[in-house]
Structures are given as C-alpha cells and as structure tokens.
Design a protein around this motif. Structure first.
Motif, PDB file in Angstrom:
ATOM      1  N   ALA A  64      41.856  42.164  29.817  1.00 10.97           N
ATOM      2  CA  ALA A  64      40.473  41.944  29.365  1.00 10.97           C
ATOM      3  C   ALA A  64      39.492  42.845  30.107  1.00 10.97           C
ATOM      4  O   ALA A  64      38.599  43.448  29.496  1.00 10.97           O
ATOM      5  N   LEU A  65      39.644  42.960  31.427  1.00 13.86           N
ATOM      6  CA  LEU A  65      38.723  43.785  32.208  1.00 13.86           C
ATOM      7  C   LEU A  65      38.876  45.264  31.870  1.00 13.86           C
ATOM      8  O   LEU A  65      37.883  46.000  31.785  1.00 13.86           O
ATOM      9  N   THR A  66      40.120  45.714  31.676  1.00 13.16           N
ATOM     10  CA  THR A  66      40.343  47.115  31.309  1.00 13.16           C
ATOM     11  C   THR A  66      39.747  47.424  29.933  1.00 13.16           C
ATOM     12  O   THR A  66      39.099  48.465  29.739  1.00 13.16           O
ATOM     13  N   PHE A  67      39.969  46.528  28.981  1.00 12.67           N
ATOM     14  CA  PHE A  67      39.420  46.689  27.632  1.00 12.67           C
ATOM     15  C   PHE A  67      37.901  46.792  27.688  1.00 12.67           C
ATOM     16  O   PHE A  67      37.276  47.686  27.087  1.00 12.67           O
ATOM     17  N   ASN A  68      37.261  45.896  28.428  1.00 13.76           N
ATOM     18  CA  ASN A  68      35.806  45.905  28.534  1.00 13.76           C
ATOM     19  C   ASN A  68      35.306  47.159  29.249  1.00 13.76           C
ATOM     20  O   ASN A  68      34.275  47.733  28.861  1.00 13.76           O
ATOM     21  N   PHE A  69      36.030  47.611  30.258  1.00 18.23           N
ATOM     22  CA  PHE A  69      35.618  48.803  31.008  1.00 18.23           C
ATOM     23  C   PHE A  69      35.625  50.035  30.111  1.00 18.23           C
ATOM     24  O   PHE A  69      34.661  50.818  30.099  1.00 18.23           O
ATOM     25  N   VAL A  70      36.694  50.219  29.327  1.00 22.57           N
ATOM     26  CA  VAL A  70      36.805  51.393  28.456  1.00 22.57           C
ATOM     27  C   VAL A  70      35.718  51.377  27.386  1.00 22.57           C
ATOM     28  O   VAL A  70      35.053  52.395  27.126  1.00 22.57           O
ATOM     29  N   SER A 286      34.958  42.392  23.941  1.00 19.06           N
ATOM     30  CA  SER A 286      35.665  42.638  25.199  1.00 19.06           C
ATOM     31  C   SER A 286      34.987  41.932  26.365  1.00 19.06           C
ATOM     32  O   SER A 286      35.656  41.415  27.266  1.00 19.06           O
ATOM     33  N   ALA A 287      33.646  41.895  26.351  1.00 25.29           N
ATOM     34  CA  ALA A 287      32.931  41.181  27.413  1.00 25.29           C
ATOM     35  C   ALA A 287      33.221  39.685  27.355  1.00 25.29           C
ATOM     36  O   ALA A 287      33.404  39.032  28.393  1.00 25.29           O
ATOM     37  N   ALA A 288      33.272  39.128  26.140  1.00 24.31           N
ATOM     38  CA  ALA A 288      33.593  37.709  26.005  1.00 24.31           C
ATOM     39  C   ALA A 288      35.014  37.411  26.482  1.00 24.31           C
ATOM     40  O   ALA A 288      35.260  36.400  27.149  1.00 24.31           O
ATOM     41  N   LEU A 289      35.963  38.299  26.159  1.00 26.27           N
ATOM     42  CA  LEU A 289      37.330  38.116  26.632  1.00 26.27           C
ATOM     43  C   LEU A 289      37.396  38.187  28.153  1.00 26.27           C
ATOM     44  O   LEU A 289      38.097  37.394  28.797  1.00 26.27           O
ATOM     45  N   ALA A 290      36.666  39.144  28.740  1.00 25.08           N
ATOM     46  CA  ALA A 290      36.679  39.287  30.197  1.00 25.08           C
ATOM     47  C   ALA A 290      36.052  38.075  30.877  1.00 25.08           C
ATOM     48  O   ALA A 290      36.559  37.583  31.890  1.00 25.08           O
ATOM     49  N   LEU A 291      34.961  37.564  30.311  1.00 31.03           N
ATOM     50  CA  LEU A 291      34.313  36.387  30.896  1.00 31.03           C
ATOM     51  C   LEU A 291      35.185  35.147  30.738  1.00 31.03           C
ATOM     52  O   LEU A 291      35.186  34.267  31.604  1.00 31.03           O
ATOM     53  N   GLY A 292      35.926  35.047  29.635  1.00 26.52           N
ATOM     54  CA  GLY A 292      36.818  33.913  29.458  1.00 26.52           C
ATOM     55  C   GLY A 292      38.031  33.970  30.364  1.00 26.52           C
ATOM     56  O   GLY A 292      38.565  32.943  30.775  1.00 26.52           O
ATOM     57  N   ALA A 293      38.480  35.181  30.693  1.00 30.02           N
ATOM     58  CA  ALA A 293      39.668  35.338  31.525  1.00 30.02           C
ATOM     59  C   ALA A 293      39.359  35.314  33.011  1.00 30.02           C
ATOM     60  O   ALA A 293      40.234  35.004  33.815  1.00 30.02           O
ATOM     61  N   THR A 294      38.121  35.659  33.398  1.00 38.42           N
ATOM     62  CA  THR A 294      37.788  35.716  34.822  1.00 38.42           C
ATOM     63  C   THR A 294      36.592  34.812  35.105  1.00 38.42           C
ATOM     64  O   THR A 294      36.710  33.609  35.052  1.00 38.42           O
ATOM     65  N   SER A 295      35.469  35.410  35.443  1.00 32.69           N
ATOM     66  CA  SER A 295      34.266  34.640  35.745  1.00 32.69           C
ATOM     67  C   SER A 295      33.054  35.536  35.575  1.00 32.69           C
ATOM     68  O   SER A 295      33.165  36.754  35.404  1.00 32.69           O
TER      69      SER A 295
END
Length: 377
Positions: A64-70, A286-295
């Motif tokens: 998730a973080l890699t997807f959002n970063f790219v 991607s931001a929603a996925l990253a926030l759901g997977a981390t914090s």
C-alpha cells in the motif's frame, strides 16, 4: 484401412469406455473446482468483513505504501504540467474534475459488482469525511498557489503534531517517547531541507492554517473507519465522493479566479486534464489503502519521505543545487524516518521465549499504547 465396423468395436471396448468415463469425471471435477473458486470469490465480496480481510491479505502495508508513493510522485508532475504548461489556473476546479473522474470510475466498478457492500454506520462520519476531504484537497491547491513552497511545507509539517494531539483527544492513543523523538527529527529535517523562504500573504496564510486541521482529520477518519468499522477503501470512496463533489462545487466560485469557461478546452488540454483526473483517482485509492493498512502518522511520514526523495533526486539526477543545508536536512529527515520505521517493526515482531507474567503485561500495555486495532502507528 480400418472399416467402420472395426472403429465401432474399438469404441465400445470395455477399456475404452472406462477411459472416456474417467476423462469425463475429470472434466466434471475441474468444472466443480471452477465453480467453487467463483463462489469463494463471490463470498469474499458478499460481506464487508470478508472484503476487509481480503483487502488486508492482498494489500499489505509495504504494498500500500509503495503504491501510494509511486502515484503521489506521478501526480505531482502531472498537476504541475496541467497548471503551468497547459495554463489551467483553476486549482479547485481541477480538484473537482479529479473527483468527477473518481466517481465515474467507481460507478463502473460498482456496476461490475466489484465494490463490496457497506457496513452499517451512521451517516455523520461519512459526511464529515466527505467534507474534510474536499476541504483539504481544495485548500491545499489554493495554498500552493498563494504561498511560497517553504510556507506550504511548514503547513504540511504541522499536520504531524496535529494528528498526535487529535488521536490522543479522541481515542486516548499515546505515542512512545522514542517515536516522538523520531517524528521530531523527521519534522526538523524536512523543515531544514525544504523551508528556504517563508513568503506569504494574509489570505494565503489563512488558507494554509485552515488546511491543517481538515488534513489531519481526514487521515484519522480514513484509517479509523477501515480498521474499526470493516470499511474497504473503495466502499468508502463510493459513499464519500458525492459529498466531496458537492462541497468542491460550492468552493469553486469562492476560491478560484473567474474565466474557467473561457479556457482553451482543446482536445489535447482536455485529455491531459482527464489523465490528471485518473491519477487523482489512483492517488485517493492508494492513500486510502495506505491509511487502512498503517496509520495516519505513518502516511504523513511517507509524504515527507516523498518530499526528501524528490529533493535528492533533483540534486543527483537533474544537477539542481538546493544548497548544502537542504541536502543535509533531507538526510537527517530520512535518518529519522528509518528510526521510526525500525520502531514500528520492533512493535510488530512476535516475542518468543519465556517471560514473567509481569513483563508480558508490561509489553502488552506498551503495544496497545503504540498501536491501534493491531496496526502500529
């Protein structure tokens, strides 16, 4: 040559009949396996809880973080081209177009039954999320237009302590002292690296300060609703995007300059703006996925890491010279991010070995202090 009678005798042979029967049973088993797979995939989407678990299995924190970063790197260059090269000087309208494209793509996914059902929830959090999403998106673009990059970065840095204070006020969630030190190092490093000037006007400063709180609240709500209420990223986007569209429509005449209808809407410019809208959909997803997977805090740290990577990339690849102070600040920020990531990994490691019950209780209380619904912050 074989006669028709010989061929018929061969087909009715006992061994041949067994072979054909076995092949038919194998085909039936393969068909049943496909049906079971199809039913399993349907069951994964037929409830919000199953869909959430499927999202967690497929979209790990690193993915998730890699997807959002790219995607975040891509949309920066895309929006820069649209606002500068294409001469599209309407930042809130550009955000509105992004949300229109997002809603259209989500509607297609919903028509294909690729969006899971929504869990039962009061409409208040959804309306709040849609409102703050439109505010933080529109105000961010306006802030970047009226303020210098340095003041804009200072406002982004202020989001980190705002999230920490808000999460403590709402959820009594505390951050360990080591993580506070790591976040302070990250913020100082990013400030040294990016804040080269603090030029602003009164209107720009008011917009930047108004953007901080909605940005922090939106990240907290995205993370909280997915981790505690069994929402998936796409289901939340499907419910909140119409609210954001309505709010942005109200903001356009208030914050955008006039002249949108007289803009040169030729085929090339329109296509580039629509492509920017597709990037906007991917960025929000991607931001929603990253926030759901981390914090929320981890997502802010990722954004600051993106800023440092852009600065160092321009220096090493394009021979730009931001200055020795900015380079040192970027490396200090990356060191703080590395320490913060190390602390999160340490909290996530399973502990082995025999320990006294008192130590187990202490470790458990520390984990609960530094985590939220099993996710490190």
């Amino acid at each position: 040559m074989l006669s028709s009678r010989d061929i018929l005798n061969f087909l009715v042979n006992k061994d041949v009949r067994k072979l054909l029967k076995r092949k038919g049973s194998d085909a039936n088993e393969a068909g049943r396996a496909l049906e079971e797979l199809r039913a399993s995939l349907f069951n994964n989407f037929c409830s919000s809880e199953n869909a959430k678990h499927l999202q967690q299995r497929l979209c790990t924190p690193s993915v998730a973080l890699t997807f959002n970063f790219v995607i975040a790197i891509g949309i920066i260059f895309m929006n820069k081209w649209v606002l500068k090269n294409a001469g599209f000087q309407f930042p809130v309208l550009l955000s509105f177009i992004h949300y229109v494209v997002t809603l259209a793509l989500i509607a297609v996914l919903n028509a294909l039954s690729l969006i899971p059902p929504s869990p039962p929830l009061k409409s208040t959090p959804l309306f709040t999320l849609g409102l703050v999403m439109s505010l933080c998106t529109g105000l961010a673009n306006v802030s970047l237009q009226y303020n210098s990059v340095g003041f804009y970065q200072m406002a982004k840095i202020a989001v980190t302590p705002t999230i920490v204070l808000a999460e403590y006020a709402w959820f009594k969630r505390k951050v360990s002292f080591a993580k506070v030190v790591a976040l302070a190092v990250v913020s100082i490093g990013v400030a040294v690296a990016t804040v080269t000037d603090l030029q602003f006007n009164l209107f720009g400063a008011m917009v930047a300060l108004s953007w901080i709180i909605p940005s922090a609240i939106s990240k907290i709500l995205w993370s909280n609703l997915q981790q505690r209420e069994n929402w998936t990223a796409l289901a939340l986007m499907w419910k909140t995007t119409p609210i954001s569209l309505l709010c942005l429509l109200i903001m356009i005449p208030l914050l955008d300059p006039p002249g949108a209808f007289s803009y040169n809407w030729n085929i090339f410019n329109t296509c580039m703006i629509l492509i920017s809208g597709v990037f906007g959909f991917l960025l929000q997803w991607s931001a929603a996925l990253a926030l759901g997977a981390t914090s929320a805090i981890s997502h802010v740290v990722l954004g600051q890491f993106k800023t440092c990577v852009l600065l160092l990339g321009n220096y090493y690849i394009f021979n730009s010279n931001p200055g020795r102070t900015s380079i040192c600040g970027a490396f200090v920020a990356i060191a703080g991010m590395s320490f913060y990531t190390y602390l999160n990994l340490q909290n996530g490691k399973p502990r082995s070995g025999k320990q006294s019950p008192r130590k187990d209780v202490n470790h458990e209380s520390m984990d609960k202090r530094d985590s939220f619904d099993g996710q490190p912050i």
